[in-house]
Scaffold this motif. Structure first.
Motif, PDB file in Angstrom:
ATOM      1  N   LYS A 245      -1.507   6.848   0.896  1.00  0.00           N
ATOM      2  CA  LYS A 245      -1.106   6.270   2.185  1.00  0.00           C
ATOM      3  C   LYS A 245      -0.570   7.321   3.156  1.00  0.00           C
ATOM      4  O   LYS A 245      -0.851   7.282   4.350  1.00  0.00           O
ATOM      5  CB  LYS A 245      -0.043   5.195   1.946  1.00  0.00           C
ATOM      6  CG  LYS A 245       0.345   4.395   3.180  1.00  0.00           C
ATOM      7  CD  LYS A 245       1.580   3.549   2.918  1.00  0.00           C
ATOM      8  CE  LYS A 245       1.438   2.667   1.700  1.00  0.00           C
ATOM      9  NZ  LYS A 245       2.658   1.854   1.464  1.00  0.00           N
ATOM     10  N   TYR A 246       0.231   8.254   2.640  1.00  0.00           N
ATOM     11  CA  TYR A 246       0.865   9.248   3.502  1.00  0.00           C
ATOM     12  C   TYR A 246       0.146  10.590   3.449  1.00  0.00           C
ATOM     13  O   TYR A 246       0.727  11.629   3.744  1.00  0.00           O
ATOM     14  CB  TYR A 246       2.333   9.411   3.105  1.00  0.00           C
ATOM     15  CG  TYR A 246       3.113   8.129   3.253  1.00  0.00           C
ATOM     16  CD1 TYR A 246       3.332   7.571   4.511  1.00  0.00           C
ATOM     17  CD2 TYR A 246       3.604   7.456   2.135  1.00  0.00           C
ATOM     18  CE1 TYR A 246       4.024   6.379   4.654  1.00  0.00           C
ATOM     19  CE2 TYR A 246       4.302   6.273   2.267  1.00  0.00           C
ATOM     20  CZ  TYR A 246       4.512   5.735   3.525  1.00  0.00           C
ATOM     21  OH  TYR A 246       5.188   4.562   3.664  1.00  0.00           O
ATOM     22  N   ASN A 247      -1.124  10.574   3.068  1.00  0.00           N
ATOM     23  CA  ASN A 247      -1.929  11.780   3.009  1.00  0.00           C
ATOM     24  C   ASN A 247      -2.569  12.045   4.369  1.00  0.00           C
ATOM     25  O   ASN A 247      -2.553  11.194   5.261  1.00  0.00           O
ATOM     26  CB  ASN A 247      -3.012  11.641   1.936  1.00  0.00           C
ATOM     27  CG  ASN A 247      -3.279  12.929   1.200  1.00  0.00           C
ATOM     28  OD1 ASN A 247      -3.435  13.967   1.818  1.00  0.00           O
ATOM     29  ND2 ASN A 247      -3.338  12.857  -0.122  1.00  0.00           N
ATOM     30  N   LYS A 248      -3.149  13.217   4.524  1.00  0.00           N
ATOM     31  CA  LYS A 248      -3.869  13.520   5.750  1.00  0.00           C
ATOM     32  C   LYS A 248      -5.329  13.081   5.611  1.00  0.00           C
ATOM     33  O   LYS A 248      -5.825  12.880   4.502  1.00  0.00           O
ATOM     34  CB  LYS A 248      -3.815  15.021   6.032  1.00  0.00           C
ATOM     35  CG  LYS A 248      -4.451  15.878   4.964  1.00  0.00           C
ATOM     36  CD  LYS A 248      -4.248  17.353   5.261  1.00  0.00           C
ATOM     37  CE  LYS A 248      -4.869  18.222   4.163  1.00  0.00           C
ATOM     38  NZ  LYS A 248      -4.629  19.660   4.399  1.00  0.00           N
ATOM     39  N   LYS A 249      -6.011  12.922   6.729  1.00  0.00           N
ATOM     40  CA  LYS A 249      -7.409  12.512   6.707  1.00  0.00           C
ATOM     41  C   LYS A 249      -8.242  13.561   5.977  1.00  0.00           C
ATOM     42  O   LYS A 249      -8.181  14.754   6.296  1.00  0.00           O
ATOM     43  CB  LYS A 249      -7.916  12.335   8.136  1.00  0.00           C
ATOM     44  CG  LYS A 249      -9.318  11.777   8.230  1.00  0.00           C
ATOM     45  CD  LYS A 249      -9.722  11.560   9.674  1.00  0.00           C
ATOM     46  CE  LYS A 249     -11.133  10.994   9.783  1.00  0.00           C
ATOM     47  NZ  LYS A 249     -11.526  10.778  11.204  1.00  0.00           N
TER      48      LYS A 249
END
Length: 227
Positions: free
Chosen positions: A140-144
């Motif tokens: 969820k809190y990762n980068k694209k």
């Protein structure tokens, strides 16, 4: 004076204790009432999937129901202090299964696995709650276009979940109740993880850097099954 002070404190706090008790009972009743409609949704979703196997909307409905079930499980873990019933769990198989679930919800995040065979003796629901919260946050809190790396080491007797996400400004605070660094979420997910890890005697550690990512390490020495 000491006796009077203790009595007054007990009397003054009594309404608060009663209100908290009623709140817990209310939440438990609501969670129980969720079971019937959620079971109906899962059943009808499965039937629709058989009738319309190519329809991607049915799959998204199933994923949404699973997400609600995860939230329900988190709330139940948050308020439940009942003893945990243990069983033997194939941790490698469970990790692959839960990762597959979150990879569907986050198709732009790459999940990588380096998993040794390992069986543990623990409470299955508690382990699923721990894994789901850690994997969900990592995605969820990762980068694209980022990645989540899951390492299960039999030699080191540990589980590592590493992400390439935003990172955490204050890692020492993340297990505190209601603490959060983003607008999303309730701030209880990692508190539940710590609570369950403590109950299962699993030490958990986090190493995080803003803009780089986070690494969660769980030591599994005390729950590895000899079978």
């Amino acid at each position: 004076l000491g006796i009077v002070s203790v009595w007054f404190s007990w009397y003054a706090l009594r309404p608060l204790r009663q209100a908290l008790s009623l709140s817990d009972e209310f939440i438990k009743d609501i969670l129980h009432d969720f079971n019937t409609p959620l079971s109906s949704l899962r059943l009808n979703g499965s039937l629709l999937k058989k009738e319309l196997p190519e329809n991607t909307k049915v799959g998204r409905i199933e994923q949404a129901v699973e997400t609600i079930l995860n939230l329900q499980g988190n709330l139940r873990s948050y308020i439940d202090d009942s003893p945990l019933q243990n069983e033997t769990i194939d941790l490698k198989e469970l990790l692959l299964k839960r990762s597959a679930f979150f990879s569907v919800n986050h198709p732009k995040i790459r999940f990588e696995h380096h998993l040794d065979p390992m069986k543990i003796y623990a409470n299955a629901d508690a382990i699923i709650r721990i894994l789901d919260n850690l994997l969900s946050n990592a995605a969820k809190y990762n980068k694209k276009g980022g990645s989540v790396e899951v390492v299960l080491s039999a030699a080191d007797k540990e589980l590592i979940i590493k992400d390439t996400g935003r990172g955490i400004k204050h890692p020492h605070k993340i297990f505190q109740r209601f603490y959060k660094e983003h607008d999303r979420g309730l701030g209880i997910g990692l508190h539940i993880v710590k609570k369950l890890c403590d109950a299962l005697h699993i030490p958990i550690d986090v190493d995080s850097h803003v803009g780089v990512g986070s690494i969660f390490t769980l030591k599994l020495d005390k729950i590895i099954s000899a079978a």
